[in-house]
Design a protein around this motif. Structure first.
Motif, PDB file in Angstrom:
ATOM      1  N   ASP A   3       8.875  11.601   1.493  1.00  0.00           N
ATOM      2  CA  ASP A   3      10.058  10.816   1.129  1.00  0.00           C
ATOM      3  C   ASP A   3       9.663   9.451   0.581  1.00  0.00           C
ATOM      4  O   ASP A   3      10.401   8.852  -0.201  1.00  0.00           O
ATOM      5  N   PHE A   4       8.525   8.929   1.027  1.00  0.00           N
ATOM      6  CA  PHE A   4       8.054   7.652   0.489  1.00  0.00           C
ATOM      7  C   PHE A   4       6.548   7.701   0.270  1.00  0.00           C
ATOM      8  O   PHE A   4       5.812   8.347   1.020  1.00  0.00           O
ATOM      9  N   VAL A   5       6.106   7.025  -0.797  1.00  0.00           N
ATOM     10  CA  VAL A   5       4.687   6.866  -1.115  1.00  0.00           C
ATOM     11  C   VAL A   5       4.522   5.431  -1.604  1.00  0.00           C
ATOM     12  O   VAL A   5       5.064   5.062  -2.653  1.00  0.00           O
ATOM     13  N   VAL A   6       3.810   4.602  -0.836  1.00  0.00           N
ATOM     14  CA  VAL A   6       3.622   3.202  -1.211  1.00  0.00           C
ATOM     15  C   VAL A   6       2.175   2.777  -0.984  1.00  0.00           C
ATOM     16  O   VAL A   6       1.506   3.267  -0.080  1.00  0.00           O
ATOM     17  N   LYS A   7       1.729   1.869  -1.846  1.00  0.00           N
ATOM     18  CA  LYS A   7       0.419   1.246  -1.671  1.00  0.00           C
ATOM     19  C   LYS A   7       0.635  -0.117  -1.038  1.00  0.00           C
ATOM     20  O   LYS A   7       1.481  -0.894  -1.496  1.00  0.00           O
ATOM     21  N   GLY A   8      -0.130  -0.426   0.014  1.00  0.00           N
ATOM     22  CA  GLY A   8       0.048  -1.716   0.655  1.00  0.00           C
ATOM     23  C   GLY A   8      -0.952  -1.968   1.752  1.00  0.00           C
ATOM     24  O   GLY A   8      -1.882  -1.183   1.968  1.00  0.00           O
ATOM     25  N   SER A   9      -0.757  -3.078   2.432  1.00  0.00           N
ATOM     26  CA  SER A   9      -1.635  -3.458   3.540  1.00  0.00           C
ATOM     27  C   SER A   9      -0.793  -3.694   4.787  1.00  0.00           C
ATOM     28  O   SER A   9       0.428  -3.888   4.711  1.00  0.00           O
TER      29      SER A   9
ATOM     30  N   VAL B 185       4.762  -0.359  12.207  1.00  0.00           N
ATOM     31  CA  VAL B 185       3.787  -0.935  11.295  1.00  0.00           C
ATOM     32  C   VAL B 185       4.553  -1.668  10.207  1.00  0.00           C
ATOM     33  O   VAL B 185       5.298  -1.051   9.431  1.00  0.00           O
ATOM     34  N   ASP B 186       4.401  -3.000  10.141  1.00  0.00           N
ATOM     35  CA  ASP B 186       5.034  -3.787   9.074  1.00  0.00           C
ATOM     36  C   ASP B 186       4.079  -3.854   7.897  1.00  0.00           C
ATOM     37  O   ASP B 186       2.952  -4.333   8.024  1.00  0.00           O
ATOM     38  N   VAL B 187       4.555  -3.363   6.753  1.00  0.00           N
ATOM     39  CA  VAL B 187       3.694  -3.188   5.589  1.00  0.00           C
ATOM     40  C   VAL B 187       4.048  -4.194   4.506  1.00  0.00           C
ATOM     41  O   VAL B 187       5.225  -4.402   4.183  1.00  0.00           O
ATOM     42  N   SER B 188       3.015  -4.835   3.949  1.00  0.00           N
ATOM     43  CA  SER B 188       3.150  -5.643   2.747  1.00  0.00           C
ATOM     44  C   SER B 188       2.832  -4.741   1.556  1.00  0.00           C
ATOM     45  O   SER B 188       1.718  -4.230   1.441  1.00  0.00           O
ATOM     46  N   VAL B 189       3.812  -4.505   0.709  1.00  0.00           N
ATOM     47  CA  VAL B 189       3.726  -3.463  -0.320  1.00  0.00           C
ATOM     48  C   VAL B 189       3.304  -4.037  -1.664  1.00  0.00           C
ATOM     49  O   VAL B 189       3.879  -5.011  -2.150  1.00  0.00           O
ATOM     50  N   GLN B 190       2.290  -3.412  -2.262  1.00  0.00           N
ATOM     51  CA  GLN B 190       1.862  -3.790  -3.610  1.00  0.00           C
ATOM     52  C   GLN B 190       2.562  -2.956  -4.679  1.00  0.00           C
ATOM     53  O   GLN B 190       2.871  -3.441  -5.761  1.00  0.00           O
ATOM     54  N   LYS B 191       2.790  -1.676  -4.372  1.00  0.00           N
ATOM     55  CA  LYS B 191       3.458  -0.816  -5.339  1.00  0.00           C
ATOM     56  C   LYS B 191       4.214   0.294  -4.615  1.00  0.00           C
ATOM     57  O   LYS B 191       3.689   0.919  -3.697  1.00  0.00           O
TER      58      LYS B 191
ATOM     59  N   ARG C 224       8.268  -5.613   1.212  1.00  0.00           N
ATOM     60  CA  ARG C 224       7.902  -5.313   2.592  1.00  0.00           C
ATOM     61  C   ARG C 224       8.711  -4.130   3.100  1.00  0.00           C
ATOM     62  O   ARG C 224       9.735  -3.766   2.525  1.00  0.00           O
ATOM     63  N   GLY C 225       8.262  -3.588   4.237  1.00  0.00           N
ATOM     64  CA  GLY C 225       9.014  -2.523   4.876  1.00  0.00           C
ATOM     65  C   GLY C 225       8.373  -2.091   6.173  1.00  0.00           C
ATOM     66  O   GLY C 225       7.155  -2.188   6.336  1.00  0.00           O
ATOM     67  N   PRO C 226       9.174  -1.578   7.130  1.00  0.00           N
ATOM     68  CA  PRO C 226       8.648  -1.103   8.411  1.00  0.00           C
ATOM     69  C   PRO C 226       8.433   0.417   8.399  1.00  0.00           C
ATOM     70  O   PRO C 226       9.230   1.161   7.830  1.00  0.00           O
ATOM     71  N   ILE C 227       7.367   0.867   9.032  1.00  0.00           N
ATOM     72  CA  ILE C 227       7.095   2.296   9.201  1.00  0.00           C
ATOM     73  C   ILE C 227       6.876   2.552  10.688  1.00  0.00           C
ATOM     74  O   ILE C 227       6.128   1.835  11.344  1.00  0.00           O
ATOM     75  N   ARG C 228       7.508   3.584  11.208  1.00  0.00           N
ATOM     76  CA  ARG C 228       7.392   3.909  12.630  1.00  0.00           C
ATOM     77  C   ARG C 228       6.375   5.017  12.860  1.00  0.00           C
ATOM     78  O   ARG C 228       6.129   5.859  11.992  1.00  0.00           O
ATOM     79  N   THR C 229       5.828   5.010  14.059  1.00  0.00           N
ATOM     80  CA  THR C 229       4.925   6.073  14.484  1.00  0.00           C
ATOM     81  C   THR C 229       4.984   6.139  16.012  1.00  0.00           C
ATOM     82  O   THR C 229       5.615   5.288  16.643  1.00  0.00           O
ATOM     83  N   LEU C 230       4.384   7.141  16.588  1.00  0.00           N
ATOM     84  CA  LEU C 230       4.404   7.250  18.042  1.00  0.00           C
ATOM     85  C   LEU C 230       3.398   6.293  18.677  1.00  0.00           C
ATOM     86  O   LEU C 230       2.321   6.061  18.137  1.00  0.00           O
ATOM     87  N   LEU C 231       3.762   5.782  19.843  1.00  0.00           N
ATOM     88  CA  LEU C 231       2.886   4.863  20.572  1.00  0.00           C
ATOM     89  C   LEU C 231       1.544   5.507  20.887  1.00  0.00           C
ATOM     90  O   LEU C 231       0.499   4.858  20.831  1.00  0.00           O
ATOM     91  N   ARG C 232       1.561   6.809  21.195  1.00  0.00           N
ATOM     92  CA  ARG C 232       0.311   7.480  21.573  1.00  0.00           C
ATOM     93  C   ARG C 232      -0.661   7.622  20.401  1.00  0.00           C
ATOM     94  O   ARG C 232      -1.820   7.972  20.610  1.00  0.00           O
TER      95      ARG C 232
END
Length: 259
Positions: A156-162, A177-183, A202-210
């Motif tokens: 659904d999303f594909v972004v390049k960033g740090s 994960v707060d991402v600084s997006v280049q493209k 910018r944008g937030p990405i979620r993942t599991l704590l484990r």
């Protein structure tokens, strides 16, 4: 709206929804509402339904119909819980019926029973737990080359960033994960947006704590899918590593789509 119904009518209003994901807003809930989920995909094998009530959900409870009986999925008391998602298996993949029962009330004060829903296939669901479902996306392991090449085609999303920052929510077993997006190569909805003051995307990405995600330097290619308006992490290789894999696959004609 419950206000649009005949005052003396005892009929149950029926609504048929044809999408595999969406939302419903029922204002001034009165009596009952039957919602039938019938996606217009004859080949779809949707076997799991997930429901996320709005934070201000009130005025009704949600049941699922099974073999002529009603089973409680969301009670009015639970509606205000943040991040609370209820998932259940659908015995008839092509037709799922939800029953919304309005709570008794003495006055006509405004109440709104609203929720989002998603119908999921076996491939994207791992049992009734939403957290497991969302993180079949992030398998807590590096993706292999085939998975990486498919991720840029089907995510659904594909972004390049740090990575700007990583925060952990132990109560809900999630990390963000707060991402600084280049493209932004692709995004389904506007999760990644440009900050008006700085001009930075910018944008937030979620993942599991484990998955124990940590902040790392350098550029990454972040991919994944959206659930209930939130981005969930899939494959996230270092950008230079991905590009070497992609170029090698393209030379062999083995890339499943153009990047």
């Amino acid at each position: 709206s419950g206000l649009s119904w005949e005052p003396r009518s005892r009929a149950v209003e029926q609504v048929h929804l044809r999408c595999t994901e969406g939302s419903l807003v029922w204002m001034y809930p009165a009596r009952a509402l039957r919602v039938v989920l019938e996606p217009n995909l004859s080949s779809a094998q949707h076997t799991t339904v997930c429901i996320k009530p709005a934070s201000d959900f009130q005025g009704a409870s949600i049941y699922v119909e099974r073999a002529g009986q009603l089973h409680l999925v969301v009670s009015e008391a639970e509606g205000a819980q943040p991040h609370h998602v209820s998932c259940f298996s659908a015995h008839t993949p092509q037709r799922v019926a939800l029953f919304l029962q309005a709570s008794p009330q003495r006055d006509i004060s405004r109440r709104t029973a609203s929720f989002q829903y998603e119908l999921l296939s076996n491939q994207s669901a791992a049992g009734p737990d939403f957290k497991k479902m969302a993180l079949v996306e992030a398998m807590c392991r590096p993706c292999d080359n085939v998975e990486l090449l498919m991720a840029i085609c089907s995510s659904d999303f594909v972004v390049k960033g740090s990575i700007r920052n990583v925060s952990h929510d132990s109560e809900n077993h999630m990390s963000q994960v707060d991402v600084s997006v280049q493209k932004v190569y692709r995004q389904k909805n506007r999760i990644f947006q440009q900050d008006e003051a700085s001009g930075e995307w910018r944008g937030p990405i979620r993942t599991l704590l484990r998955c124990k995600v940590k902040k790392g330097g350098g550029d990454f290619l972040f991919t994944g899918n959206e659930h209930f308006g939130e981005a969930w992490l899939g494959c996230a290789p270092r950008f230079k590593d991905f590009m070497s894999i992609y170029r090698a696959a393209r030379e062999r004609g083995a890339n499943p789509c153009e990047f």
